[in-house]
Design a protein around this motif. Structure first.
Motif, PDB file in Angstrom:
ATOM      1  N   SER A   1      -4.881 -14.186   9.485  1.00 53.32           N
ATOM      2  CA  SER A   1      -5.378 -12.864   9.876  1.00 53.32           C
ATOM      3  C   SER A   1      -4.243 -11.845   9.964  1.00 53.32           C
ATOM      4  CB  SER A   1      -6.109 -12.949  11.218  1.00 53.32           C
ATOM      5  OG  SER A   1      -6.459 -11.669  11.684  1.00 53.32           O
ATOM      6  N   LEU A   2      -3.117 -12.256  10.541  1.00 52.56           N
ATOM      7  CA  LEU A   2      -1.980 -11.343  10.680  1.00 52.56           C
ATOM      8  C   LEU A   2      -1.463 -10.908   9.318  1.00 52.56           C
ATOM      9  CD1 LEU A   2       0.080  -9.941  12.510  1.00 52.56           C
ATOM     10  CD2 LEU A   2       1.443 -12.040  12.449  1.00 52.56           C
ATOM     11  N   VAL A   3      -1.322 -11.847   8.385  1.00 52.32           N
ATOM     12  CA  VAL A   3      -0.827 -11.525   7.048  1.00 52.32           C
ATOM     13  C   VAL A   3      -1.796 -10.589   6.325  1.00 52.32           C
ATOM     14  CG1 VAL A   3      -0.306 -12.490   4.772  1.00 52.32           C
ATOM     15  CG2 VAL A   3       0.516 -13.642   6.825  1.00 52.32           C
TER      16      VAL A   3
ATOM     17  N   LEU B   1      -1.614  -7.068   7.817  1.00 52.14           N
ATOM     18  CA  LEU B   1      -0.343  -6.447   7.458  1.00 52.14           C
ATOM     19  C   LEU B   1      -0.392  -5.918   6.027  1.00 52.14           C
ATOM     20  CD1 LEU B   1       2.374  -8.787   9.020  1.00 52.14           C
ATOM     21  CD2 LEU B   1       2.016  -6.368   9.510  1.00 52.14           C
ATOM     22  N   LEU B   2      -1.023  -6.665   5.130  1.00 54.01           N
ATOM     23  CA  LEU B   2      -1.154  -6.229   3.744  1.00 54.01           C
ATOM     24  C   LEU B   2      -2.005  -4.958   3.646  1.00 54.01           C
ATOM     25  CD1 LEU B   2      -1.670  -9.636   1.881  1.00 54.01           C
ATOM     26  CD2 LEU B   2       0.322  -8.131   1.761  1.00 54.01           C
ATOM     27  N   VAL B   3      -3.079  -4.889   4.436  1.00 53.73           N
ATOM     28  CA  VAL B   3      -3.927  -3.697   4.421  1.00 53.73           C
ATOM     29  C   VAL B   3      -3.147  -2.476   4.901  1.00 53.73           C
ATOM     30  CG1 VAL B   3      -5.940  -2.604   5.494  1.00 53.73           C
ATOM     31  CG2 VAL B   3      -6.095  -4.950   4.687  1.00 53.73           C
ATOM     32  N   VAL B   4      -2.412  -2.631   5.992  1.00 47.93           N
ATOM     33  CA  VAL B   4      -1.613  -1.518   6.516  1.00 47.93           C
ATOM     34  C   VAL B   4      -0.559  -1.095   5.501  1.00 47.93           C
ATOM     35  CG1 VAL B   4       0.030  -0.833   8.311  1.00 47.93           C
ATOM     36  CG2 VAL B   4      -1.998  -2.160   8.921  1.00 47.93           C
ATOM     37  N   ALA B   5       0.118  -2.070   4.890  1.00 47.11           N
ATOM     38  CA  ALA B   5       1.146  -1.761   3.893  1.00 47.11           C
ATOM     39  C   ALA B   5       0.551  -1.051   2.677  1.00 47.11           C
ATOM     40  CB  ALA B   5       1.851  -3.054   3.457  1.00 47.11           C
ATOM     41  N   ALA B   6      -0.630  -1.487   2.243  1.00 48.05           N
ATOM     42  CA  ALA B   6      -1.264  -0.876   1.080  1.00 48.05           C
ATOM     43  C   ALA B   6      -1.642   0.577   1.350  1.00 48.05           C
ATOM     44  CB  ALA B   6      -2.500  -1.678   0.672  1.00 48.05           C
ATOM     45  N   ILE B   7      -2.181   0.845   2.525  1.00 43.98           N
ATOM     46  CA  ILE B   7      -2.585   2.218   2.873  1.00 43.98           C
ATOM     47  C   ILE B   7      -1.358   3.116   2.998  1.00 43.98           C
ATOM     48  CG2 ILE B   7      -3.634   3.643   4.670  1.00 43.98           C
ATOM     49  CD1 ILE B   7      -5.593   1.368   5.179  1.00 43.98           C
ATOM     50  N   LEU B   8      -0.289   2.604   3.561  1.00 42.97           N
ATOM     51  CA  LEU B   8       0.936   3.400   3.686  1.00 42.97           C
ATOM     52  C   LEU B   8       1.593   3.630   2.333  1.00 42.97           C
ATOM     53  CD1 LEU B   8       2.517   1.835   6.911  1.00 42.97           C
ATOM     54  CD2 LEU B   8       1.197   3.952   6.705  1.00 42.97           C
ATOM     55  N   LYS B   9       1.469   2.671   1.430  1.00 43.30           N
ATOM     56  CA  LYS B   9       2.124   2.760   0.123  1.00 43.30           C
ATOM     57  C   LYS B   9       1.458   3.749  -0.813  1.00 43.30           C
ATOM     58  CE  LYS B   9       3.249  -0.179  -3.888  1.00 43.30           C
ATOM     59  NZ  LYS B   9       3.202   0.940  -4.791  1.00 43.30           N
ATOM     60  N   ASN B  10       0.136   3.750  -0.877  1.00 42.16           N
ATOM     61  CA  ASN B  10      -0.615   4.536  -1.855  1.00 42.16           C
ATOM     62  C   ASN B  10      -0.952   5.909  -1.285  1.00 42.16           C
ATOM     63  OD1 ASN B  10      -2.368   5.581  -3.772  1.00 42.16           O
ATOM     64  ND2 ASN B  10      -3.407   3.625  -4.107  1.00 42.16           N
ATOM     65  N   ARG B  11      -0.414   6.963  -1.894  1.00 39.91           N
ATOM     66  CA  ARG B  11      -0.685   8.316  -1.412  1.00 39.91           C
ATOM     67  C   ARG B  11      -2.150   8.705  -1.570  1.00 39.91           C
ATOM     68  NH1 ARG B  11       3.606  11.450  -0.181  1.00 39.91           N
ATOM     69  NH2 ARG B  11       5.678  10.656  -0.729  1.00 39.91           N
ATOM     70  N   ASN B  12      -2.836   8.078  -2.510  1.00 43.30           N
ATOM     71  CA  ASN B  12      -4.262   8.369  -2.676  1.00 43.30           C
ATOM     72  C   ASN B  12      -5.089   7.893  -1.484  1.00 43.30           C
ATOM     73  OD1 ASN B  12      -3.825   9.480  -5.230  1.00 43.30           O
ATOM     74  ND2 ASN B  12      -4.075   7.498  -6.258  1.00 43.30           N
ATOM     75  N   LEU B  13      -4.506   7.015  -0.688  1.00 40.34           N
ATOM     76  CA  LEU B  13      -5.190   6.494   0.496  1.00 40.34           C
ATOM     77  C   LEU B  13      -4.761   7.209   1.770  1.00 40.34           C
ATOM     78  CD1 LEU B  13      -5.000   2.657  -0.292  1.00 40.34           C
ATOM     79  CD2 LEU B  13      -6.856   4.247  -0.813  1.00 40.34           C
ATOM     80  N   HIS B  14      -3.966   8.268   1.620  1.00 40.64           N
ATOM     81  CA  HIS B  14      -3.512   9.025   2.790  1.00 40.64           C
ATOM     82  C   HIS B  14      -4.553  10.079   3.153  1.00 40.64           C
ATOM     83  CE1 HIS B  14       1.035   7.956   2.192  1.00 40.64           C
ATOM     84  NE2 HIS B  14       0.247   6.901   2.314  1.00 40.64           N
ATOM     85  N   SER B  15      -5.625   9.603   3.755  1.00 43.92           N
ATOM     86  CA  SER B  15      -6.717  10.471   4.178  1.00 43.92           C
ATOM     87  C   SER B  15      -7.180  10.003   5.551  1.00 43.92           C
ATOM     88  CB  SER B  15      -7.875  10.403   3.177  1.00 43.92           C
ATOM     89  OG  SER B  15      -8.427   9.100   3.147  1.00 43.92           O
ATOM     90  N   PRO B  16      -7.865  10.867   6.299  1.00 47.10           N
ATOM     91  CA  PRO B  16      -8.323  10.461   7.634  1.00 47.10           C
ATOM     92  C   PRO B  16      -9.115   9.152   7.631  1.00 47.10           C
ATOM     93  CG  PRO B  16      -8.558  12.820   7.396  1.00 47.10           C
ATOM     94  CD  PRO B  16      -8.133  12.301   6.049  1.00 47.10           C
TER      95      PRO B  16
ATOM     96  N   ASP C   1     -12.378  -8.766   8.104  1.00 48.44           N
ATOM     97  CA  ASP C   1     -12.313  -7.326   7.827  1.00 48.44           C
ATOM     98  C   ASP C   1     -11.442  -6.977   6.621  1.00 48.44           C
ATOM     99  OD1 ASP C   1     -14.073  -6.736   9.804  1.00 48.44           O
ATOM    100  OD2 ASP C   1     -12.607  -5.938  11.225  1.00 48.44           O
ATOM    101  N   PRO C   2     -10.204  -7.504   6.512  1.00 45.02           N
ATOM    102  CA  PRO C   2      -9.390  -7.153   5.336  1.00 45.02           C
ATOM    103  C   PRO C   2     -10.018  -7.585   4.016  1.00 45.02           C
ATOM    104  CG  PRO C   2      -8.027  -8.120   7.046  1.00 45.02           C
ATOM    105  CD  PRO C   2      -9.444  -8.314   7.469  1.00 45.02           C
ATOM    106  N   LEU C   3     -10.753  -8.692   4.024  1.00 52.87           N
ATOM    107  CA  LEU C   3     -11.427  -9.127   2.798  1.00 52.87           C
ATOM    108  C   LEU C   3     -12.486  -8.124   2.375  1.00 52.87           C
ATOM    109  CD1 LEU C   3     -11.857 -12.938   3.578  1.00 52.87           C
ATOM    110  CD2 LEU C   3     -10.052 -11.819   2.262  1.00 52.87           C
ATOM    111  N   ILE C   4     -13.160  -7.532   3.356  1.00 53.09           N
ATOM    112  CA  ILE C   4     -14.171  -6.519   3.061  1.00 53.09           C
ATOM    113  C   ILE C   4     -13.507  -5.285   2.460  1.00 53.09           C
ATOM    114  CG2 ILE C   4     -15.959  -5.034   4.030  1.00 53.09           C
ATOM    115  CD1 ILE C   4     -16.375  -7.142   6.199  1.00 53.09           C
ATOM    116  N   TYR C   5     -12.377  -4.851   3.019  1.00 55.44           N
ATOM    117  CA  TYR C   5     -11.668  -3.701   2.459  1.00 55.44           C
ATOM    118  C   TYR C   5     -11.315  -3.954   1.003  1.00 55.44           C
ATOM    119  CZ  TYR C   5     -10.611  -2.983   7.461  1.00 55.44           C
ATOM    120  OH  TYR C   5     -10.694  -2.850   8.809  1.00 55.44           O
TER     121      TYR C   5
END
Length: 314
Positions: free
Chosen positions: A50-52, A55-70, A291-295
């Motif tokens: 679960s932790l891994v 962490l991947l979801v958070v890293a992906a959102i921070l990495k991709n500028r297209n995901l920088h939305s509310p 939850d991360p699998l759903i994302y």
């Protein structure tokens, strides 16, 4: 998990006398009332996965500028809430394994402090998860029905203020909960908050799907193709509804446990239900794992970015 247990004060009712508990236990000593003996290694494995994932979801959102939305910032906060569950579970399980194998010796006061820290993490997680699920539902509602005014309504500044407020309120509320956990009033407030947020999200989602289907039928009757924009929003609503359903399935037994503590602490049926607390704990951990699998499966952009993160193609 016997020596140290997250939410240990909720494992059994405190407002039942010792004699009443003994009598209730004697009356409910059948096989199915013995609970489940879940090995610590299973808690450790689920917590690590679960932790891994989160962490991947958070890293992906921070990495991709297209995901920088509310919307994705709120999803990122939800992933952080899930990480709190994983971290508290890992700390607890590692501490238990060290105690069981004689590697670590701790006084009762140290164990009590560890319990309080873990209780605080888990309480913060459930309160923040509920709050962010509600905020995400409101955000999706605005996206669908106030699309032209969305960027003026849900500005980045308002999103940041909302996130900061939720984290602050969750931390303060959790501290109060751990401090006054023996009070039925505190439990009733927690149960009431869960039911309120659940009702709010159900009303919003029902309204969203009803009007979205109406708009799609209206467009089809005019022999026009549904817009990609509205279709993607409807897909987002489906994703968030799945998140809500998973959250309810995984957390409902725990909240039902709280209700029984308040209403029938000495009833034989309730005593049997209390013995399955470890199972409810596993479901809570599974929620942060699912939850991360759903994302990943519901968002093409996030799925692509997750693939890049895993392959370390920064």
């Amino acid at each position: 998990m016997s020596t140290l247990s997250s939410l240990r004060l909720l494992r059994e009712p405190w407002n039942a006398s010792e004699g009443n508990q003994s009598n209730a236990t004697a009356r409910t000593s059948s096989t199915w009332c013995q609970g489940l003996d879940i090995p610590n290694e299973l808690f450790l494995a689920l917590g690590l996965v679960s932790l891994v994932e989160n962490l991947l979801v958070v890293a992906a959102i921070l990495k991709n500028r297209n995901l920088h939305s509310p919307t994705y910032y709120f999803i990122c906060c939800l992933a952080v809430s899930d990480m709190l569950v994983s971290i508290s579970n890992l700390v607890e399980t590692c501490f238990l394994l060290l105690l069981e194998h004689g590697v670590l010796e701790a006084r009762a006061s140290v164990i009590r402090h560890m319990d309080n820290i873990i209780d605080l993490l888990i309480c913060s997680s459930v309160l923040s998860s509920l709050s962010f699920l509600g905020v995400i539902a409101v955000d999706r509602y605005i996206t669908i029905f106030y699309a032209l005014r969305y960027h003026s309504i849900m500005t980045l500044q308002r999103a940041v203020v909302t996130m900061a407020t939720i984290w602050l309120a969750s931390t303060i509320s959790s501290t109060i909960f751990v401090t006054y956990c023996h009070s039925n009033a505190i439990l009733l407030c927690l149960i009431g908050f869960f039911l309120f947020m659940l009702a709010l999200m159900l009303v919003l989602y029902i309204h969203m799907f009803t009007l979205a289907r109406h708009h799609l039928r209206s467009i089809s009757s005019q022999q026009k193709q549904p817009t990609v924009y509205r279709g993607s929003n409807l897909k987002g609503a489906v994703t968030l509804t799945i998140l809500l359903g998973v959250f309810f399935i995984c957390w409902a037994p725990f909240f039902f446990h709280l209700i029984l503590i308040v209403t029938c602490p000495t009833n034989p049926f309730c005593t049997c239900f209390f013995s399955y607390f470890n199972l409810f704990h596993i479901l809570i951990i599974c929620n942060s794992l699912i939850d991360p699998l759903i994302y990943a499966f519901r968002s093409r952009e996030l799925r692509r970015t997750l693939r890049e993160v895993i392959l370390c193609s920064w």
